[in-house]
Design a protein around this motif. Sequence first.
Motif, PDB file in Angstrom:
ATOM      1  N   GLY A 160       0.811  -1.218   0.000  1.00 40.98           N
ATOM      2  CA  GLY A 160       0.000   0.000   0.000  1.00 40.98           C
ATOM      3  C   GLY A 160       0.842   1.264   0.000  1.00 40.98           C
ATOM      4  O   GLY A 160       0.391   2.318  -0.461  1.00 40.98           O
ATOM      5  N   GLY A 161       2.041   1.183   0.515  1.00 39.55           N
ATOM      6  CA  GLY A 161       2.916   2.352   0.516  1.00 39.55           C
ATOM      7  C   GLY A 161       3.717   2.504  -0.760  1.00 39.55           C
ATOM      8  O   GLY A 161       4.447   3.479  -0.916  1.00 39.55           O
ATOM      9  N   LEU A 162       3.561   1.546  -1.682  1.00 45.15           N
ATOM     10  CA  LEU A 162       4.405   1.542  -2.883  1.00 45.15           C
ATOM     11  C   LEU A 162       3.644   1.686  -4.192  1.00 45.15           C
ATOM     12  O   LEU A 162       4.238   2.001  -5.213  1.00 45.15           O
ATOM     13  N   VAL A 163       2.340   1.417  -4.173  1.00 43.20           N
ATOM     14  CA  VAL A 163       1.605   1.444  -5.444  1.00 43.20           C
ATOM     15  C   VAL A 163       0.405   2.379  -5.346  1.00 43.20           C
ATOM     16  O   VAL A 163      -0.162   2.565  -4.273  1.00 43.20           O
ATOM     17  N   PRO A 164       0.008   2.961  -6.498  1.00 44.22           N
ATOM     18  CA  PRO A 164      -1.105   3.913  -6.483  1.00 44.22           C
ATOM     19  C   PRO A 164      -2.484   3.280  -6.688  1.00 44.22           C
ATOM     20  O   PRO A 164      -3.498   3.936  -6.466  1.00 44.22           O
ATOM     21  N   GLY A 165      -2.543   2.043  -7.105  1.00 44.81           N
ATOM     22  CA  GLY A 165      -3.825   1.422  -7.429  1.00 44.81           C
ATOM     23  C   GLY A 165      -4.626   1.051  -6.187  1.00 44.81           C
ATOM     24  O   GLY A 165      -4.204   1.273  -5.048  1.00 44.81           O
ATOM     25  N   SER A 194      -0.581   1.904   5.703  1.00 45.01           N
ATOM     26  CA  SER A 194      -0.712   2.605   4.431  1.00 45.01           C
ATOM     27  C   SER A 194      -2.151   3.048   4.229  1.00 45.01           C
ATOM     28  O   SER A 194      -3.079   2.308   4.533  1.00 45.01           O
ATOM     29  N   SER A 195      -2.323   4.208   3.671  1.00 45.08           N
ATOM     30  CA  SER A 195      -3.664   4.776   3.538  1.00 45.08           C
ATOM     31  C   SER A 195      -4.477   4.082   2.462  1.00 45.08           C
ATOM     32  O   SER A 195      -3.972   3.835   1.356  1.00 45.08           O
TER      33      SER A 195
ATOM     34  N   ILE H  15       2.442   7.315  -4.699  1.00 42.04           N
ATOM     35  CA  ILE H  15       1.173   6.573  -4.753  1.00 42.04           C
ATOM     36  C   ILE H  15      -0.040   7.458  -5.000  1.00 42.04           C
ATOM     37  O   ILE H  15      -1.173   6.992  -4.982  1.00 42.04           O
ATOM     38  N   GLY H  16       0.202   8.766  -5.200  1.00 39.63           N
ATOM     39  CA  GLY H  16      -0.928   9.622  -5.518  1.00 39.63           C
ATOM     40  C   GLY H  16      -1.706  10.091  -4.313  1.00 39.63           C
ATOM     41  O   GLY H  16      -2.721  10.769  -4.440  1.00 39.63           O
ATOM     42  N   LEU H  17      -1.277   9.695  -3.132  1.00 38.57           N
ATOM     43  CA  LEU H  17      -1.944  10.118  -1.897  1.00 38.57           C
ATOM     44  C   LEU H  17      -0.886  10.746  -0.993  1.00 38.57           C
ATOM     45  O   LEU H  17       0.018  10.065  -0.545  1.00 38.57           O
ATOM     46  N   PRO H  18      -1.011  12.043  -0.716  1.00 36.36           N
ATOM     47  CA  PRO H  18      -0.043  12.654   0.196  1.00 36.36           C
ATOM     48  C   PRO H  18      -0.233  12.106   1.603  1.00 36.36           C
ATOM     49  O   PRO H  18      -1.317  11.638   1.958  1.00 36.36           O
ATOM     50  N   GLU H  19       0.823  12.162   2.418  1.00 36.05           N
ATOM     51  CA  GLU H  19       0.693  11.744   3.806  1.00 36.05           C
ATOM     52  C   GLU H  19      -0.248  12.689   4.545  1.00 36.05           C
ATOM     53  O   GLU H  19      -0.339  13.876   4.235  1.00 36.05           O
ATOM     54  N   ALA H  20      -0.975  12.163   5.527  1.00 36.64           N
ATOM     55  CA  ALA H  20      -1.801  13.006   6.392  1.00 36.64           C
ATOM     56  C   ALA H  20      -1.329  12.795   7.824  1.00 36.64           C
ATOM     57  O   ALA H  20      -0.590  11.860   8.114  1.00 36.64           O
ATOM     58  N   GLY H 207      -9.642   6.587   5.751  1.00 35.06           N
ATOM     59  CA  GLY H 207      -9.158   5.475   4.931  1.00 35.06           C
ATOM     60  C   GLY H 207     -10.114   5.146   3.795  1.00 35.06           C
ATOM     61  O   GLY H 207      -9.678   4.814   2.679  1.00 35.06           O
ATOM     62  N   ALA H 208     -11.403   5.233   4.061  1.00 32.87           N
ATOM     63  CA  ALA H 208     -12.376   4.944   3.004  1.00 32.87           C
ATOM     64  C   ALA H 208     -12.236   5.951   1.874  1.00 32.87           C
ATOM     65  O   ALA H 208     -12.304   5.599   0.686  1.00 32.87           O
ATOM     66  N   ALA H 209     -12.040   7.201   2.244  1.00 32.02           N
ATOM     67  CA  ALA H 209     -11.870   8.230   1.203  1.00 32.02           C
ATOM     68  C   ALA H 209     -10.603   7.964   0.405  1.00 32.02           C
ATOM     69  O   ALA H 209     -10.595   8.093  -0.829  1.00 32.02           O
ATOM     70  N   CYS H 210      -9.519   7.572   1.071  1.00 30.40           N
ATOM     71  CA  CYS H 210      -8.280   7.260   0.351  1.00 30.40           C
ATOM     72  C   CYS H 210      -8.489   6.099  -0.623  1.00 30.40           C
ATOM     73  O   CYS H 210      -7.981   6.124  -1.752  1.00 30.40           O
ATOM     74  N   ALA H 211      -9.220   5.095  -0.186  1.00 27.42           N
ATOM     75  CA  ALA H 211      -9.503   3.976  -1.076  1.00 27.42           C
ATOM     76  C   ALA H 211     -10.317   4.432  -2.270  1.00 27.42           C
ATOM     77  O   ALA H 211     -10.097   3.972  -3.404  1.00 27.42           O
ATOM     78  N   ALA H 212     -11.243   5.339  -2.042  1.00 23.69           N
ATOM     79  CA  ALA H 212     -12.047   5.878  -3.151  1.00 23.69           C
ATOM     80  C   ALA H 212     -11.146   6.625  -4.132  1.00 23.69           C
ATOM     81  O   ALA H 212     -11.286   6.479  -5.361  1.00 23.69           O
ATOM     82  N   ILE H 213     -10.222   7.410  -3.613  1.00 21.54           N
ATOM     83  CA  ILE H 213      -9.287   8.137  -4.482  1.00 21.54           C
ATOM     84  C   ILE H 213      -8.467   7.149  -5.309  1.00 21.54           C
ATOM     85  O   ILE H 213      -8.250   7.345  -6.516  1.00 21.54           O
ATOM     86  N   ARG H 214      -8.014   6.076  -4.666  1.00 25.44           N
ATOM     87  CA  ARG H 214      -7.289   5.047  -5.410  1.00 25.44           C
ATOM     88  C   ARG H 214      -8.158   4.505  -6.553  1.00 25.44           C
ATOM     89  O   ARG H 214      -7.691   4.338  -7.682  1.00 25.44           O
ATOM     90  N   ALA H 215      -9.409   4.224  -6.263  1.00 25.32           N
ATOM     91  CA  ALA H 215     -10.289   3.650  -7.288  1.00 25.32           C
ATOM     92  C   ALA H 215     -10.509   4.627  -8.431  1.00 25.32           C
ATOM     93  O   ALA H 215     -10.515   4.247  -9.607  1.00 25.32           O
TER      94      ALA H 215
END
Lengths: 222, 222, 222, 222, 222, 222, 222, 222
Positions: A160-165, A194-195, H15-20, H207-215
């Motif tokens: 989770g800390g290494l890939v964007p998918g 990982s988020s 990964i397209g998600l900045p740290e929070a 975390g749910a929002a981060c997963a949505a962003i990934r999707a």
Amino acid sequence: MTSELNLDLLRSVRIGLPEAVLCAGKSAAQLRAIVAQLIEQKKSMLFTRVDDDAHRIVSEAAGGALPIDDDRTSRTTYVGAAPAPHAMTRVAVVTAGSSDVPVAKEAVRTLQWHGENALEMYDVGVAGLWRLVERVPELQTMRVVICVAGMDAALPSVVGGLVPGVVIAVPTSTGYGVARSGETALHAALCACSSGVVVTNIDNGYGAACAAIRALGAAKKP
Amino acid sequence: MTSELNLDLLRSVRIGLPEAVLCAGKSAAQLRAIVAQLIEQKKSMLFTRVDDDAHRIVSEAAGGALPIDDDRTSRTTYVGAAPAPHAMTRVAVVTAGSSDVPVAKEAVRTLQWHGENALEMYDVGVAGLWRLVERVPELQTMRVVICVAGMDAALPSVVGGLVPGVVIAVPTSTGYGVARSGETALHAALCACSSGVVVTNIDNGYGAACAAIRALGAAKKP
Amino acid sequence: MTSELNLDLLRSVRIGLPEAVLCAGKSAAQLRAIVAQLIEQKKSMLFTRVDDDAHRIVSEAAGGALPIDDDRTSRTTYVGAAPAPHAMTRVAVVTAGSSDVPVAKEAVRTLQWHGENALEMYDVGVAGLWRLVERVPELQTMRVVICVAGMDAALPSVVGGLVPGVVIAVPTSTGYGVARSGETALHAALCACSSGVVVTNIDNGYGAACAAIRALGAAKKP
Amino acid sequence: MTSELNLDLLRSVRIGLPEAVLCAGKSAAQLRAIVAQLIEQKKSMLFTRVDDDAHRIVSEAAGGALPIDDDRTSRTTYVGAAPAPHAMTRVAVVTAGSSDVPVAKEAVRTLQWHGENALEMYDVGVAGLWRLVERVPELQTMRVVICVAGMDAALPSVVGGLVPGVVIAVPTSTGYGVARSGETALHAALCACSSGVVVTNIDNGYGAACAAIRALGAAKKP
Amino acid sequence: MTSELNLDLLRSVRIGLPEAVLCAGKSAAQLRAIVAQLIEQKKSMLFTRVDDDAHRIVSEAAGGALPIDDDRTSRTTYVGAAPAPHAMTRVAVVTAGSSDVPVAKEAVRTLQWHGENALEMYDVGVAGLWRLVERVPELQTMRVVICVAGMDAALPSVVGGLVPGVVIAVPTSTGYGVARSGETALHAALCACSSGVVVTNIDNGYGAACAAIRALGAAKKP
Amino acid sequence: MTSELNLDLLRSVRIGLPEAVLCAGKSAAQLRAIVAQLIEQKKSMLFTRVDDDAHRIVSEAAGGALPIDDDRTSRTTYVGAAPAPHAMTRVAVVTAGSSDVPVAKEAVRTLQWHGENALEMYDVGVAGLWRLVERVPELQTMRVVICVAGMDAALPSVVGGLVPGVVIAVPTSTGYGVARSGETALHAALCACSSGVVVTNIDNGYGAACAAIRALGAAKKP
Amino acid sequence: MTSELNLDLLRSVRIGLPEAVLCAGKSAAQLRAIVAQLIEQKKSMLFTRVDDDAHRIVSEAAGGALPIDDDRTSRTTYVGAAPAPHAMTRVAVVTAGSSDVPVAKEAVRTLQWHGENALEMYDVGVAGLWRLVERVPELQTMRVVICVAGMDAALPSVVGGLVPGVVIAVPTSTGYGVARSGETALHAALCACSSGVVVTNIDNGYGAACAAIRALGAAKKP
Amino acid sequence: MTSELNLDLLRSVRIGLPEAVLCAGKSAAQLRAIVAQLIEQKKSMLFTRVDDDAHRIVSEAAGGALPIDDDRTSRTTYVGAAPAPHAMTRVAVVTAGSSDVPVAKEAVRTLQWHGENALEMYDVGVAGLWRLVERVPELQTMRVVICVAGMDAALPSVVGGLVPGVVIAVPTSTGYGVARSGETALHAALCACSSGVVVTNIDNGYGAACAAIRALGAAKKP
């Protein structure tokens, strides 16, 4: 016997995922009735958790009326015709150990049933970190990475800390003692540092594949 | 009141680790009685889990009769003189996140009380893997690595696969929800995929340091 | 099938502990593939949790190509040659009861695989305290004491207060009812009153031996 | 308010143990109503789990009408007159640590309320085994030994193997992390290796004393 | 093999309870070694949890050298001679249901092995309250009442409020679902509303009998 | 053997529900003794959890002396004559999946044994919501709706918000992983968002039917 | 703020039970919005779990616009007019101890809000069995008996064997230690030996009353 | 102090998600050091679990150097500038009750911080099914639906059967008793009957929002 069953044959139209048959817990009579209904309605369906008894029952019930494609490692059976595969490989299925392979294969077979190929990458657990690290570039191109891991389930945190998918953790019931038949892996995965890592039930390779289909399917929408 | 207490002042001779005082659960009267006994016998002792109330009680009881060295982050107090530090740094204390620092500091302070320096390496959790990887060479020279981590406790698994020394996992009660006040980290650490990782109770930085002292002390024996 | 496996054959170089094969959870095909790889690469390896089926599969796969040394009590198999033993006995393996012996033997066999002898001391649980007390002097000379105990796991607490070496508790799944397949022993060991006792997963004799090797190996470093 | 209460004032006649009042969970109005009833019926009663608020309420309600004997360490209050003590000391109350003393004192005070003296022996946990061993002869003369211990509760196992009397384990909620507010001590005590150790609820010093009274009282019967 | 065993043959002298052999978890070789030692030393011993395999092994090992008295309901075997029974019946063993009888019989057989008769009163659970109530007078004359009950374990609460003797609850693993193999009964018994009820591990009829022996034996002391 | 049994043959008079025999946990001898007693007293009785062994034993014991009506899906046996059915159908038994049918059938058979018909509605889980919604009008006319569901047990929440009758949730042990043999369904049902849903033990179709009888029977009282 | 709320004002029409407001977890702004909506629509509603803050907020929000009837023991508030009571008392609410009274009162107040009187019978736990037994005839005339009990929850088992009406167990969070905030009572009640006892969530007096209303309402249907 | 922190400022690139920053568990000094680092490096960052103390500390530390956008319901703070919102609303955030709103708002605020709008749909739990059903068409157009629900978490099961998008369940710690601070909701959601529902930790709106962003982000890749 049929009155005990109520197949949701229009589910595919509604949510893009056809119903599948979880064989565990179903009686022989129920399994036969389902196959009979498929034959009658000329439908195909994915069967999961097909133990050796169920495999025999389903095969006999299908007779020659429907094609059967069975895989004993994943304990899945395709009854009826499967779709043609998608041109690109958009989903990776990764395992921490070799004991996690049957669950991973359930995910792979479910993806294939829905027309998706999978990049299979097995036995790359974090105890031998370089096995994973050297293959990260491949994983970074995937739209979904399914991480199948038992024990401490450290794999989805690292991935989770290494890939964007989309990263979907499937905890497995491998291990012993305080592994608690997968509960430790489950809870660890839910606490992944990982988020945005999301999680399925223990050993639920089928569910992870369905979630991947949802994520890919969603991509077609505006 | 003293009859409620029964300090084991010869423990150091027997096992090489002097007794310490866990303040949590002790009454003010008990704490005062312990300090009075130390003054009378001209002994020194480490106090742990010293909350602000206990800190005030111990300080007042010691008066000027014994030197006090207190640290609020780790909630530890040295009552009496500490030994001179060992020439080499043989133990590393590593944390996954910044919330794990108080527990790590309890380990560091306990090590120092026994004359050992510690390499402190904080906030190197596996969600940002390179923070850890770039410092692995330092860790590989250590005889003991104490890994302090909550949540999914993936850190000891990864470290255990990279270093040859003793790896002691200290799960912490950081996190929320299914982190279950550290039980998930505890169980995950016990299931660590890397061979030979050992574990202490949740938040037990003191115990991890004692185990490290045992490991180092053992090295002096045949 | 080999693509499901990814042996970490350089682990020994990296951390001083070669990879071992946990047979539980592995398919017959996977076990055969591992042995084939060992034969091909002229390597030796320790197999653990070798039930009778696995024992038969591994033996047949090795054929005459690799020597086999199997022990049914500990369910361990050496495939290939083991090292010569170390001159001194530096590790004791102690059990509370006779039901704990198989787990203890897993530790002993793992130690021997790494060239360490073990002092074996069985059935000295604290319910008959003098059985243990009369042998404390022997334990006090050991650099590591592995305490294997189920039920209430009182043994490591008592031993930890009597010896200066590293004390590793291995909770076992012996007992019934609220022994909860070893969880009570595990939790009790983690709460051991003696300072610096460390703990492994339930029944993990292999892991305890690896931790002992780390502690002894560490002694060679500065 | 009185209709919410239904004191069982004849319990003493029936089973030899008068009812006591567990203050925790009772409202101020309920506590006042109980004291009023005692005054009216000229009865005496033991109150347990008397926190500071309850202490104030009970004292005020008793006014000068009934004598009050309160102890803040054990949080017990005698309302009305206590019996004369028995000539011999037949029960020992032993603790592993000094944090267990409040629970031990609840047992001692309950015993005294029923006319029994107690041998108090505190802070003799097994981590410093000789503290306990040197006092075993005293314990061997007792008809009942109440062992109060938290954490790993190793004390009752050791005592149970050394004395012939009734051994009652009272697990305590001392400790942290996996001590789980006393559940680990409880489960460990139930798994005690020594034969015939019996157990009460966590922190239930009152119940242990009642069981001791039953055992002693039973001695008077044929 | 004998070196795995360390029988505590002087336990009887020390605490009045001879050691017994819990067969569960012991290997065939261990059982044979124990019997051989008994033959050699002309001792007798109680064996518990004797499943059919263990029964056969023990019987064969004893050959004609020692008398064998086996009971399949309680799964207990007397190897060697049992003492003459005590003149009076001082202990009752009561069950809630008929499924609890095997555990009750383990207690009865253990009592008899120590020379105590038992009043057996079975299937008097509180769902049919009058079955119990009409027999209370018998129970009130007993010095110890062992209550064997699974499911909700309401029986010891009710009995504890009606009799003055020692009340020992033995939770059983009968029932299904949330009965959780006896944990619900265990926890309920520990929370019994009646004062001074004490509890053993789940299905531990042996331990309850030992506690009863302690209580009766204690009566002989000052 | 009969002395181990204590049938409550007057229970029907007292609470309107005759005693039934839960076969699980009973020995063959106990089952035979019960049937013998029924033959002797010319009574009839419902047997539940009748596995194939028990079925054979009961059938043989009844011989031709009492009529036997057995159902293998629900594992229930009527020994003796059943009452005539009630004119109206007042209870519905609904399942989420087809794996829940055996538990549902246990409820149906128990209802019929007490003279109540049941509306059976199977495989209408909320994942295919319209299967349930289209049948709500039927459910709204029922005085009791028994909802049999495993996994997440969402069914009783949805039904409870749609019908005015008594809603009894029966969690089942179907599912895998974190379904935890029905505990998740149990806890979810107890947290059902709809007001006034009540719950039985896992897989307790018998108990749900008894509760329904109580609700219907109660209707006859003032 | 109102967009966070979505009151189901037609629920009463649909299932005979109007929606109620569980105050716990709601913000001050949400509570004010609900009251404002009630004033605007001239509706009345039951508020539960009304702590002192919520009580003040609701009272102020209602101002003089709606009548308020509050009870601090049960922490319930009627906002708006309550219905006239039913002529007969058909439901009993029974508690094991006086600490269970607040939960019992929540049930009583909910019953009254729906027009039902309740027979209140408090502090009749089975430890003093005769307190309960002498009042059984009253309970036998009731159509529903709500048993409110914590700790071991033996009360519903005993009551269920004595009365023919619907028996609803409400476990409470009273007690300490292994009472586990009501989980032991909950699980014990679910395992009640008496047939057809049903159970609600811990402390859910409101839910038990709703179930009673359903049972009584059902009686009006054919 | 800064040495305790190790911000992963390049995570966004990877990964397209900045740290929070999860404020819970961080000391005041750590929070101040983070803000100082942001000011120095001219970065912006999302802070979550910002309680009132943390809010004050962060605001003061930011001074006028960085803009602050704080929301007390969701306990989130934007430190620095947020991105412009995406043109389309592709994610819905749905709650079962009004107590779930704070967690839902954490998801919404996290989505907005990443430039995504959210369709907010609150208090549509399945106990009042039509509130949800009438809004299904809106949900069917969404690429991701985040279902926030406590108690029995029936909402994601129902939604998962009705919509084709990614369904992410966020269990909440609302409820009482056996809701177990969200564990029942968590386990129920993991067992959701609908295929492909994925789950986050309890209360993990972030975390749910981060997963949505990934999707959603994944959709841009091949």
